[in-house]
Motif scaffolding. Sequence first.
Motif, mmCIF file in Angstrom:
data_model
loop_
_atom_site.group_PDB
_atom_site.id
_atom_site.type_symbol
_atom_site.label_atom_id
_atom_site.label_comp_id
_atom_site.label_asym_id
_atom_site.label_seq_id
_atom_site.Cartn_x
_atom_site.Cartn_y
_atom_site.Cartn_z
ATOM 1 N N UNK A 40 0.833 -1.199 0.000
ATOM 2 C CA UNK A 40 0.000 0.000 0.000
ATOM 3 C C UNK A 40 0.870 1.253 0.000
ATOM 4 N N UNK A 41 0.599 2.139 -0.944
ATOM 5 C CA UNK A 41 1.304 3.407 -1.042
ATOM 6 C C UNK A 41 0.302 4.519 -0.770
ATOM 7 N N UNK A 56 -4.700 12.589 -11.882
ATOM 8 C CA UNK A 56 -3.723 11.755 -11.192
ATOM 9 C C UNK A 56 -4.277 10.350 -10.946
ATOM 10 N N UNK A 57 -5.530 10.265 -10.550
ATOM 11 C CA UNK A 57 -6.157 8.957 -10.347
ATOM 12 C C UNK A 57 -6.189 8.154 -11.642
ATOM 13 N N UNK A 58 -6.515 8.804 -12.751
ATOM 14 C CA UNK A 58 -6.534 8.115 -14.046
ATOM 15 C C UNK A 58 -5.138 7.617 -14.417
ATOM 16 N N UNK A 59 -4.113 8.434 -14.156
ATOM 17 C CA UNK A 59 -2.741 8.006 -14.455
ATOM 18 C C UNK A 59 -2.374 6.750 -13.669
ATOM 19 N N UNK A 60 -2.713 6.732 -12.388
ATOM 20 C CA UNK A 60 -2.434 5.544 -11.585
ATOM 21 C C UNK A 60 -3.213 4.343 -12.100
ATOM 22 N N UNK A 63 -1.580 2.718 -15.113
ATOM 23 C CA UNK A 63 -0.232 2.185 -14.913
ATOM 24 C C UNK A 63 -0.272 0.682 -14.633
ATOM 25 N N UNK A 64 0.736 -0.031 -15.114
ATOM 26 C CA UNK A 64 0.878 -1.453 -14.815
ATOM 27 C C UNK A 64 1.415 -1.680 -13.409
ATOM 28 N N UNK A 65 1.909 -0.629 -12.763
ATOM 29 C CA UNK A 65 2.564 -0.756 -11.463
ATOM 30 C C UNK A 65 1.662 -0.389 -10.302
ATOM 31 N N UNK A 66 0.484 0.182 -10.584
ATOM 32 C CA UNK A 66 -0.433 0.603 -9.530
ATOM 33 C C UNK A 66 -1.838 0.127 -9.846
ATOM 34 N N UNK A 92 -2.496 0.634 -4.550
ATOM 35 C CA UNK A 92 -1.815 -0.628 -4.284
ATOM 36 C C UNK A 92 -0.712 -0.790 -5.323
ATOM 37 N N UNK A 93 0.462 -1.163 -4.866
ATOM 38 C CA UNK A 93 1.564 -1.428 -5.781
ATOM 39 C C UNK A 93 1.425 -2.841 -6.302
ATOM 40 N N UNK A 94 1.529 -2.996 -7.596
ATOM 41 C CA UNK A 94 1.518 -4.315 -8.224
ATOM 42 C C UNK A 94 2.790 -4.459 -9.036
#
Length: 103
Positions: A40-41, A56-60, A63-66, A92-94
């Motif tokens: 969790x970040x 910012x929410x759309x960018x996350x 992303x393949x990492x979040x 969440x970090x993935x």
Amino acid sequence: MKVIQELQGNRQIITRLFDELARQLSVRVFFTSLTYKGSNLSMNGVAESNNRISSQLRNFDESDWFTGPNVTEIDANPNYGPQASQFSLSVQQTTPPVTTDGG
């Protein structure tokens, strides 16, 4: 030995995580603090407007990492501009799957 291997393996993930944070940062959004526990970040920041927070929410989300971006608080703060807001959000970090393209 297993613990040492896990720590060394995670070092690359942390480096990539910070790189991805910089890549996904929206224009006129500024992080003031980050907390990373488990996968969790959580972050606090300031944005020019609520539209910037949505961006910012759309960018996350793209992303393949979040995954699972979630705003937990938004407060207007005109000290940073007429439409500026302070915010708190979490993701969440993935770890994306490793692909081999043969090239």
